[in-house]
Scaffold this motif. Structure first.
Motif, PDB file in Angstrom:
ATOM      1  N   PHE A 194       0.838  -1.209   0.000  1.00  0.00           N
ATOM      2  CA  PHE A 194       0.000   0.000   0.000  1.00  0.00           C
ATOM      3  C   PHE A 194       0.865   1.247   0.000  1.00  0.00           C
ATOM      4  O   PHE A 194       2.091   1.171   0.134  1.00  0.00           O
ATOM      5  CB  PHE A 194      -1.002   0.030   1.167  1.00  0.00           C
ATOM      6  N   ILE A 195       0.210   2.366  -0.189  1.00  0.00           N
ATOM      7  CA  ILE A 195       0.879   3.658  -0.288  1.00  0.00           C
ATOM      8  C   ILE A 195       0.238   4.577   0.751  1.00  0.00           C
ATOM      9  O   ILE A 195      -0.969   4.495   0.988  1.00  0.00           O
ATOM     10  CB  ILE A 195       0.737   4.208  -1.729  1.00  0.00           C
ATOM     11  N   LEU A 196       1.047   5.424   1.358  1.00  0.00           N
ATOM     12  CA  LEU A 196       0.486   6.276   2.401  1.00  0.00           C
ATOM     13  C   LEU A 196       1.260   7.579   2.532  1.00  0.00           C
ATOM     14  O   LEU A 196       2.420   7.673   2.131  1.00  0.00           O
ATOM     15  CB  LEU A 196       0.488   5.550   3.753  1.00  0.00           C
ATOM     16  N   HIS A 265      -1.804   8.481   9.285  1.00  0.00           N
ATOM     17  CA  HIS A 265      -1.545   8.208   7.872  1.00  0.00           C
ATOM     18  C   HIS A 265      -2.829   7.958   7.076  1.00  0.00           C
ATOM     19  O   HIS A 265      -3.829   7.476   7.599  1.00  0.00           O
ATOM     20  CB  HIS A 265      -0.558   7.041   7.706  1.00  0.00           C
ATOM     21  N   ILE A 266      -2.748   8.327   5.780  1.00  0.00           N
ATOM     22  CA  ILE A 266      -3.855   8.141   4.838  1.00  0.00           C
ATOM     23  C   ILE A 266      -3.287   7.569   3.548  1.00  0.00           C
ATOM     24  O   ILE A 266      -2.188   7.934   3.141  1.00  0.00           O
ATOM     25  CB  ILE A 266      -4.595   9.478   4.545  1.00  0.00           C
ATOM     26  N   MET A 303      -5.755   7.071  13.056  1.00  0.00           N
ATOM     27  CA  MET A 303      -5.656   8.126  14.072  1.00  0.00           C
ATOM     28  C   MET A 303      -4.441   7.802  14.942  1.00  0.00           C
ATOM     29  O   MET A 303      -4.177   6.635  15.235  1.00  0.00           O
ATOM     30  CB  MET A 303      -6.917   8.159  14.939  1.00  0.00           C
ATOM     31  N   GLY A 304      -3.728   8.863  15.356  1.00  0.00           N
ATOM     32  CA  GLY A 304      -2.590   8.632  16.246  1.00  0.00           C
ATOM     33  C   GLY A 304      -1.358   9.411  15.860  1.00  0.00           C
ATOM     34  O   GLY A 304      -1.451  10.555  15.413  1.00  0.00           O
ATOM     35  N   PRO A 305      -0.178   8.781  16.008  1.00  0.00           N
ATOM     36  CA  PRO A 305       1.088   9.522  15.909  1.00  0.00           C
ATOM     37  C   PRO A 305       1.467   9.879  14.476  1.00  0.00           C
ATOM     38  O   PRO A 305       0.976   9.286  13.516  1.00  0.00           O
ATOM     39  CB  PRO A 305       2.099   8.528  16.487  1.00  0.00           C
ATOM     40  N   ASN A 306       2.396  10.842  14.353  1.00  0.00           N
ATOM     41  CA  ASN A 306       2.993  11.128  13.046  1.00  0.00           C
ATOM     42  C   ASN A 306       4.518  11.141  13.123  1.00  0.00           C
ATOM     43  O   ASN A 306       5.171  11.589  12.189  1.00  0.00           O
ATOM     44  CB  ASN A 306       2.463  12.444  12.448  1.00  0.00           C
ATOM     45  N   ASN A 307       5.074  10.651  14.220  1.00  0.00           N
ATOM     46  CA  ASN A 307       6.538  10.637  14.339  1.00  0.00           C
ATOM     47  C   ASN A 307       7.180   9.704  13.313  1.00  0.00           C
ATOM     48  O   ASN A 307       8.324   9.894  12.918  1.00  0.00           O
ATOM     49  CB  ASN A 307       6.980  10.265  15.765  1.00  0.00           C
ATOM     50  N   ILE A 319      -5.116   3.814  15.827  1.00  0.00           N
ATOM     51  CA  ILE A 319      -6.235   3.073  15.246  1.00  0.00           C
ATOM     52  C   ILE A 319      -6.087   3.093  13.732  1.00  0.00           C
ATOM     53  O   ILE A 319      -5.999   4.167  13.132  1.00  0.00           O
ATOM     54  CB  ILE A 319      -7.596   3.749  15.600  1.00  0.00           C
ATOM     55  N   ASP A 320      -6.053   1.939  13.103  1.00  0.00           N
ATOM     56  CA  ASP A 320      -6.055   1.846  11.638  1.00  0.00           C
ATOM     57  C   ASP A 320      -7.453   1.450  11.186  1.00  0.00           C
ATOM     58  O   ASP A 320      -8.066   0.542  11.773  1.00  0.00           O
ATOM     59  CB  ASP A 320      -5.070   0.775  11.163  1.00  0.00           C
TER      60      ASP A 320
END
Ligand code: FE2
Length: 349
Positions: A194-196, A265-266, A303-307, A319-320
């Motif tokens: 996948f790509i994100l 991430h999206i 939802m959650g971190p971006n580190n 949460i994914d």
């Protein structure tokens, strides 16, 4: 069903060859209490037979008393490496680390990668690994999607169920997951596909309506009735619906952390050998749900971190949520239409 050691050894050899393992390379296999014994012993045989020098580093589990689930992604942050100088030094001195315990989202992982060490995570059950052994074609497909996502200024996601989410892009990198590590300092996860990327800080707005059959992770539940998430300036500000919404809200509230509600991430799934329905066939403790994350055409948000992307948001909650039947547009161009991947017109799909 169980598989033979021979099948899994061949799978490891393919992954290690795609990861450009050379005779004399130093491979360290990172294990803990939950490491699958067949995955471990076949990794040792495969790496050794390709001429690598193979170490095993076994570390005790952490955070079990804090997490509300046995899922290895249910509580992020500190890891058995935190403050463990000797273990970090050993991993930095390795050419390749096979992570059979889950280091994801830890600052120590970034530190080790920055030294040039490659890290490949593999914690799904052996038969799932064997079904989704990565290939060059997997990488090529993810590369084509990355070419679509690179440089895009906005991702717009809609669905017949009522999703209408706009995510300005450009602040954070595009990350490709195709299941092997073919460059120094690369991290990847077998199986994936996948790509994100991440939305620009505090700029995502709209509404996400989870429909029946969309999947919550680490809950590993198919949503049975709609859940409406309101997104304002990068954060989920309301979670509304019935029982499924209440369960999600209660779980997230247990972390007592406002950062848990940030959009993380999206992206979208590209793996045709991953299936939406597979999660329904497994005990919840037997899998971390990579079929759910990777199945072709799902819109995966979290939802959650971006580190992990270089941001400074750290939270133990993550949460994914893979969604079916979404349409994803990049700057107005459709890349996923009602859950079906639209190929990059610049390439042969
Ligand atoms: Fe995630």
């Amino acid at each position: 069903m169980a598989i033979s050691d021979n099948v899994l050894i061949d799978a490891w050899k393919q992954v290690l060859t795609l990861s450009q393992l050379k005779a004399g390379d130093v491979v360290t296999v990172l294990t803990s209490d939950t490491t699958h014994p067949q995955t471990l012993r076949t990794a040792l045989v495969a790496a050794g037979s390709l001429g690598a020098r193979v170490n095993r580093l076994d570390l005790p589990p952490v955070n079990g008393e804090k997490a509300h689930s046995r899922d290895s992604l249910a509580y992020l942050g500190t890891t058995p490496l935190t403050g463990n100088r000797a273990a970090i030094a050993a991993l930095k001195e390795s050419d390749l680390v096979l992570d059979l315990m889950t280091l994801l989202f830890s600052p120590e992982q970034h530190d080790i990668l920055a030294s040039g060490t490659k890290i490949l995570l593999a914690v799904e059950p052996p038969e799932v690994l064997a079904r989704m052994v990565p290939t060059e074609a997997d990488r090529a497909r993810v590369d084509r999607a990355a070419a679509q996502l690179e440089g895009a200024r906005e991702m717009h996601v809609t669905s017949a169920a009522g999703t209408d989410l706009r995510c300005p892009l450009g602040q954070y990198p595009v990350i490709q997951e195709y299941g092997f590590v073919d460059q120094p300092g690369r991290w990847d996860h077998w199986p994936s596909g996948f790509i994100l990327t991440w939305p620009n800080e505090a700029q995502a707005n709209g509404r996400i309506v989870l429909d029946r059959g969309d999947i919550l992770l680490p809950q590993k539940r198919y949503v049975g009735e709609p859940i409406t998430l309101t997104v304002k300036e990068g954060f989920v500000t309301a979670i509304e619906g019935g029982l499924d919404a209440d369960l999600l809200k209660d779980y997230m509230a247990s972390f007592d952390d406002p950062q848990a509600y940030a959009l993380s991430h999206i992206g979208w799934g590209l793996q045709s050998r991953a299936r939406w329905s597979t999660l329904s066939l497994y005990d919840r403790e037997a899998t971390i749900g990579m079929d759910a994350r990777a199945f072709e055409g799902n819109f995966l948000f979290s939802m959650g971190p971006n580190n992990e992307a270089g941001g400074d948001r750290v939270t133990a909650c993550h949460i994914d949520i893979p969604m079916r039947h979404c349409t994803v547009r990049l700057d107005g161009q459709v890349v996923v239409e009602n859950g079906r991947v639209i190929g990059n017109p610049l390439y042969q799909e």
